[in-house]
Each structure stands twice: as C-alpha cells, then as structure tokens.
Enzyme design. Structure first.
Site, PDB file in Angstrom:
ATOM      1  NE  ARG A  33      -4.056  -2.511   1.921  1.00 48.57           N
ATOM      2  CZ  ARG A  33      -4.604  -3.326   2.478  1.00 48.57           C
ATOM      3  NH1 ARG A  33      -4.775  -3.046   4.257  1.00 48.57           N
ATOM      4  NH2 ARG A  33      -4.832  -4.319   2.060  1.00 48.57           N
ATOM      5  CD  GLU A 177     -10.805 -10.794   8.325  1.00 48.09           C
ATOM      6  OE1 GLU A 177      -9.905 -11.205   9.646  1.00 48.09           O
ATOM      7  OE2 GLU A 177     -10.961 -10.289   7.595  1.00 48.09           O
ATOM      8  CE  LYS A 219     -11.911  -8.302   9.753  1.00 51.00           C
ATOM      9  NZ  LYS A 219     -10.689  -6.775  10.498  1.00 51.00           N
ATOM     10  N   GLY A 262     -13.051  -5.169   3.043  1.00 44.65           N
ATOM     11  CA  GLY A 262     -12.494  -6.264   1.981  1.00 44.65           C
ATOM     12  C   GLY A 262     -12.270  -5.997   0.244  1.00 44.65           C
ATOM     13  NE  ARG A 294      -8.357  -4.118   1.806  1.00 45.61           N
ATOM     14  CZ  ARG A 294      -8.529  -4.994   1.383  1.00 45.61           C
ATOM     15  NH1 ARG A 294      -8.103  -4.486  -0.089  1.00 45.61           N
ATOM     16  NH2 ARG A 294      -9.004  -6.400   1.817  1.00 45.61           N
TER      17      ARG A 294
HETATM   18  P1  13P Z   1     -10.706  -4.817   4.639  1.00 43.79           P
HETATM   19  O1  13P Z   1     -11.530  -3.706   5.695  1.00 43.79           O
HETATM   20  O2  13P Z   1      -9.335  -3.934   4.133  1.00 43.79           O
HETATM   21  O3  13P Z   1     -11.733  -5.465   4.259  1.00 43.79           O
HETATM   22  O4  13P Z   1      -9.266  -5.173   6.152  1.00 43.79           O
HETATM   23  C1  13P Z   1     -10.112  -5.790   7.252  1.00 43.79           C
HETATM   24  C2  13P Z   1      -9.148  -6.998   7.654  1.00 43.79           C
HETATM   25  O5  13P Z   1      -8.704  -6.750   8.812  1.00 43.79           O
HETATM   26  C3  13P Z   1      -8.533  -7.891   7.096  1.00 43.79           C
HETATM   27  O6  13P Z   1      -8.312  -8.921   7.665  1.00 43.79           O
END
Ligand code: 13P
Length: 335
Positions: A33, A177, A219, A262, A294
C-alpha cells in the site's frame, strides 16, 4: 471468570456505537500500500504511519479497539510511548493479529490455508503482556471454478476453532474472520451460498472445540457480487442478502458481528453497513458493527503521502471515516 472478562472486553469495544479499526496489515501488505502511494517501505515509515493513526485526536469517539500487527505492538511513538499504551491512554483497546498468513493449500490449486497454530499459546501470553486484550485470525476462502472445496473450508474452520479456543483460554477475545473474497466474476447468489456454507461449517467446528460463542466476535464479509461481475445489486439488495444469510447461519449467542470491508470503496462499505442496521435493526440478535481497514484508512493514507506536513489533514480524514462508520453502525448515516 475468564468468560466475564471476555464479555467485558466485547462490551467496551462496541460501547456507545463504536467499532473496530483494523491497522494490522502485515509488513508485505503495508509495504504494497505504501508503494502504491510512493511512500518509502521502511520500518520507520510504518512506525510513523501507525503513530499517526494512534495519535489521531478524538478517534476514540468512534473506535473502541484497534488491531495491531506484531511489528506495531512493539513500536513506540516519538515520545517513547509504546503504541498499545498510546491507544489505551486514548481509550482504545489494543488487539493483535496472530495468524501467520494464508498459504497455498497443498494439492488444492488456488485455495489457501491460514497458518500460525504452532506456538500460539506462548505467543498469546506474550501479546497479553504487551497489552493486547483481543486477537484476530483471518481465513481466506476463494470463489472460482470448482472452488471452494469442502476440504479447504474444513481445514480453515478447524484452524479458526483451535485459535479461538486458545484465545479464550488466555483471556483474549478471539475475532474469528472467515473471509470469502470478492475477487472474481461470480454472482451475488454464489457469494451467498459460499458464505452460508462457510459460516455453518464454522459454527459446527466452534461447538466441537468448546468455544464459548458469547466470548467471541465474528468478522465476516458482506454478501456481494464478485468484483468482476456485471451484476450491480443495490445497497438495499446487499443488505437484504447479507441479513438473510447471517440469520440463517449465525447463532444468536454471538454478541457481535464486525464486518470487514474487503476491497469495497469506503463509501460502499459504509452504505452497506448503514442499510443493514437501518433496515433490519429490530430483527438482528447481534450488534452489527465494523472492523474496517481500507474503508477507514484509505483516504488518510492517500493524503499522508509519507510527509509530516500532511499529518494533520490525514488525521482529520481518518477521524471522519471512522465517524461515518460509527454512524453506519447505528443506521443513521446520510449520504
Ligand atoms: P479490510 O477492511 O481492508 O478488508 O481489512 C479488514 C481486515 O482486517 C482483513 O483481515
């Protein structure tokens, strides 16, 4: 005793409409990034950026917890204050990403298995000593031709369940997650089916491994059409499909769902979360919040560009995105 501690941490994380900020990009992801914005990819620049986030004035109005990466939890601000202490002093609970990343699943082309269980009990104890009160483990499920396979889903949810059990033993709240990726040209319906299948397999495994559902945070991804698909579901369609899927697969004992963004744009992620809460608030047994990386950080990183003169502007953008996410958590965000 342990279960009271876990419940208390979850309550604090989501108190007063707050959510979670993911700032736990691994070094390769963070560097990728930085590279995209012309920022030097060094230990010191990553420290500067994480310091910028942790010292953003008023961030705790919307953010109850922040997920850190191994490098960051051991870094300090310019004033010599450890980043987790800086966050805690600002009223934000520090958490830690503990998986070691998604690796190719041998024998299953284009599928991944998340590694990191070896030595995890000892690492959790170390992170707890550094101030972490919760943890995160991300499993990656890819949609494609003939995938995901049942084997891939089973291997990943088993790892998630073993991780969650170890976290609870250590008194850390596990963020569980299972991310079904947006990548691909699949229809929203396919995402629905894979997400439902994954969540059902996950909760069976959590039960088998004696994980206390009241002491964890889920998550997940939202139910979306693939990024390369022509389908363009409305915000309300996404909210409806997502709610239907989660009501069918996530037990009411789970206290909170905190969505990842995501790869959706910050606006999309916030609008979708807002519609879920606005349209379905009274029907949902769980807190439905965010754990965005993000969707909260992107405008801030773009404005910072790695330069001290931009810190103030970048912090204001971070504060703003966090604020909008918190409004969406309550279903009161207006475009
Ligand atoms: P994003 O919100 O950018 O998808 O990242 C969340 C995250 O912690 C991914 O593991």
């Amino acid at each position: 005793m342990q279960s009271n501690l876990l419940k208390q941490t979850i309550e604090q994380l989501f108190s007063n409409g707050k959510g979670i900020l993911a700032m736990d990009e691994s070094t390769p992801t963070c560097d990728k990034r930085f590279l995209a914005h012309g920022i030097p990819q060094t230990f010191e620049m990553r420290r500067n950026y994480r310091q910028l986030i942790a010292t953003t004035p008023g961030l705790n109005e919307s953010i109850g917890g922040a997920i850190l990466y191994d490098e960051t939890i051991k870094q300090q601000t310019n004033n010599g204050i450890p980043i987790p202490t800086e966050l805690l002093n600002a009223g934000i609970i520090p958490g830690i990403k503990v998986d070691m990343g998604a690796k190719a699943l041998a024998g299953f082309p284009n599928e991944m298995i998340t590694e990191g269980l070896d030595g995890l009990r000892e690492r959790l104890a170390d992170y707890k000593n550094l101030g972490a009160r919760f943890a995160k483990w991300r499993a990656v499920i890819t949609i494609g031709d003939g995938i995901p396979t049942k084997t891939c889903i089973e291997a990943n949810v088993q790892a998630l369940a073993r991780y969650a059990a170890l976290c609870q033993e250590a008194g850390l709240v596990p963020i569980v997650e299972p991310e079904v990726l947006m990548d691909g040209a699949h229809a929203m319906q396919r995402c629905y089916e894979v997400t439902e299948q994954t969540l059902k397999a996950l909760f069976i495994k959590l039960y088998q491994y004696r994980v206390d559902l009241q002491g964890l945070i889920l998550k997940p991804n939202m139910v979306l059409a693939g990024k390369e698909s022509d389908e363009n579901p409305s915000v309300d369609d996404v909210a409806t499909a997502t709610v239907k899927c989660f009501l069918s697969a996530v037990p009411a004992a789970v206290p909170a769902i905190a969505f990842l963004s995501g790869g959706q744009s910050p606006q999309e992620a916030i609008q979708h979360l807002n519609a879920i809460n606005k349209n379905y608030k009274d029907r949902l047994p769980w807190i439905v919040a965010f754990s965005f990386a993000r969707a909260i950080q992107q405008p801030c990183l773009e404005a910072w560009k790695g330069q001290d003169v931009n810190v103030d502007t970048a912090q204001k953008l971070l504060y703003h995105r966090a604020k909008l996410s918190a409004l969406a958590r309550l279903g009161t965000y207006k475009i």
